[in-house]
Design an enzyme around this catalytic site. Structure first.
Site, mmCIF file in Angstrom:
data_model
loop_
_atom_site.group_PDB
_atom_site.id
_atom_site.type_symbol
_atom_site.label_atom_id
_atom_site.label_comp_id
_atom_site.label_asym_id
_atom_site.label_seq_id
_atom_site.Cartn_x
_atom_site.Cartn_y
_atom_site.Cartn_z
ATOM 1 C CD GLU A 66 83.392 8.492 26.195
ATOM 2 O OE1 GLU A 66 84.243 7.649 26.548
ATOM 3 O OE2 GLU A 66 82.376 8.747 26.855
ATOM 4 C CB CYS B 293 80.836 19.542 31.244
ATOM 5 S SG CYS B 293 79.368 20.580 31.390
ATOM 6 C CB SER C 141 70.699 19.427 25.310
ATOM 7 O OG SER C 141 70.438 19.272 26.691
ATOM 8 C CB CYS D 156 71.161 10.123 29.457
ATOM 9 S SG CYS D 156 70.997 11.863 29.837
#
Length: 529
Positions: free
Chosen positions: A150, A170, A264, A442
């Site tokens: 996404e 992740c 990040s 987020c």
């Protein structure tokens, strides 16, 4: 109809993305095709300016297989392709000479025209949703092996930011993040990362064509900022992310300013230092989320063995990297304070402020009800960042389907937390939520099949702007949908103009004025004679 079985690892890509430069170079070498310096760059430039059409059609146009060799040629050297693929406006108008013709080897063009091993775009947009306020669009991008990642388009005043994914799932396992519930399935290639921008740009182009805002309206069809804050840990896919970043700042391609690209990380210290060595110009953001090691290990399992202090040092080193290089390369600065000989450079307040204007080193801190959002935690975080001129973004927790029952602190709590952190010299803001109604905020990115709002602070816009970069809005502006008391959350916004372009424009205007005046004086002198 039964739902498709979720794959737990990635299959080899076939065809491979043509935007994966390394893979294409290896294939050409295997076929004995040699390109001169700059020819591959020219190929990617033309492909980008043409809107990424199908590879075989693009190669046919380059080979002149159309009815006339001049057909399909644009004045800027790009190729016009008659296909169903929607094109988009590009930002690299200065990257080629008008009328330039492609000078590419016939063997290379023949390879492109006949290969089945590469395709221009290997993924597709499975679904895309736009939030009720129209500011946020979440794209579910289906990769060729069936995995789905996404990415999110975020529209600010006159500019667009895209948040891209770098992995499928992740491995970091943060307790508050929906993506962490997926586990890790595999890395995205550099081409698959860049394809997310292609999809996002096409959606923006379609919207711009439908809206037809006119010459005076703000065009929202260009992606200005890219943040690697989607699914995955970017630095665990280091080489592909690095290659994608280089394409983003390449003037022949996406032509983004270096400080418009942000990587990040949860805190892969060794890779943070690698990024500082390989690409110190881009922004770096550290997802810290706790003010000390003990608290951090409870909510970020991957933090074990990596002290918070070492991460802050690595982040600070990235922000000051360019200044360090400049100083270490100056023989006259070797005795500045006696520490440079050992490779350790100490900077004063003015030097840190100057560095922070050119590049942003950010700390991301999710606000969770509990120990990490207390007044004591705020003081600890402030002391950790004291004297470094870092940017601290406080992120209100967005509800996700994670195991732990988590919640966000009150607005008053977050305001006090922000005030305390700011008192230690860091610029601290509360990031406003975008796309929560479409699970695009987020921490909310996770593929739906696995689950069986106003003016905002742009996460790319820190508190500082370079001197001479134009007018700045120094007064706080109330966000729509927020109380007047939250105006301190807003970052100072700079106009979307590259500071160097503005400086060159001013210099050109001065030079032109001097030329006109001197010409007039010369004419007057000749008439007197």
């Amino acid at each position: 109809m039964a739902a498709p079985k979720i794959k737990r690892n990635r299959d080899p890509l076939s065809p491979k993305p043509a935007l994966d430069r390394t893979a294409l170079q290896k294939a050409l070498a295997a076929d004995g095709i040699t390109l001169k310096h700059g020819q591959l760059d020219l190929f990617y430039q033309l492909l980008h300016r043409s809107g990424y059409p199908p590879l075989k059609e693009f190669a046919a146009e380059l080979r002149g297989d159309s009815a006339s060799k001049d057909d399909g040629r644009e004045d800027d050297g790009s190729v016009s392709i008659s296909s169903n693929v929607s094109s988009f406006r590009t930002k690299n108008a200065v990257s080629s000479r008008p009328g330039r013709r492609a000078q590419l080897p016939k063997s290379f063009l023949s390879f492109l025209a006949h290969t089945d091993d590469f395709a221009t775009v290997t993924s597709k947009v499975k679904t895309h949703q736009t939030s009720a306020d129209g500011t946020t669009t979440k794209l579910a991008v289906e990769l060729q092996d069936g995995h789905v990642v996404e990415s999110v388009l975020m529209r600010h005043e006159g500019r667009v930011t895209i948040c891209v994914s770098s992995q499928v799932g992740c491995a970091m396992g943060c307790t508050f993040c929906a993506t962490g519930t997926m586990g890790i399935r595999g890395n995205l290639s550099s081409g698959e990362i860049l394809e997310q921008l292609v999809h996002g740009s096409r959606i923006l182009a379609e919207e711009a064509a439908e809206s037809d805002s006119g010459p005076k309206g703000k065009r929202m069809d260009l992606i200005r900022n890219v943040v690697f804050m989607g699914m995955g840990e970017p630095l665990n896919n280091y080489h592909n992310v690095l290659a994608a970043c280089r394409a983003l700042i390449d003037r022949r391609l996406w032509n983004l300013a270096h400080n418009r690209v942000t990587v990040s990380t949860v805190g892969v210290a060794s890779r943070m230092r690698d990024l500082t060595r390989d690409l110190p110009e881009v922004n770096l953001a550290l997802s810290l989320h706790a003010p000390n090691q003990a608290m951090r290990e409870k909510i970020v399992p991957a933090a074990k063995g990596t002290p918070v202090e070492s991460l802050i040092e690595a982040l600070d080193g990235h922000m000051m990297a360019l200044a360090t290089r400049k100083l270490m390369g100056n023989p006259q600065g070797s005795d500045r304070d006696g520490s440079e000989a050992d490779g350790v450079v100490e900077f004063n307040v003015e030097e840190r402020q100057s560095a922070s204007k050119k590049k942003r080193a950010m700390i991301e801190y999710v606000m969770l009800e509990g120990d990490t959002s207390t007044i004591e935690a705020a003081h600890q975080l402030g002391k950790l960042c004291e004297g470094r001129h870092l940017v601290v973004n406080l992120i209100p927790y967005n509800k996700t389907d994670v195991k732990d029952k988590l919640s966000c602190p009150s607005e008053a709590n977050m305001q006090e937390f922000r005030r305390i952190v700011s008192s230690y010299g860091s610029f601290c803001s509360i990031r406003r939520t975008m796309g929560a109604d479409i699970a695009g905020a987020c921490g909310q990115l996770v593929v739906e099949q696995e689950k069986s709002q106003g003016k905002v602070v742009d996460i790319e816009d820190g508190p500082f702007s370079a001197k001479g970069s134009g007018k700045r809005r120094t007064s706080a502006v109330v966000r729509r949908g927020t109380k007047a008391g939250s105006t301190e959350d807003n970052n100072v916004e700079e106009e979307g103009v590259d500071p160097w372009i503005r400086r060159l424009t001013i210099a050109t205007a001065i030079a032109t004025s001097c030329f006109v005046v001197s010409t007039g004086l010369l004419i007057l002198q000749r008439r007197k004679r």
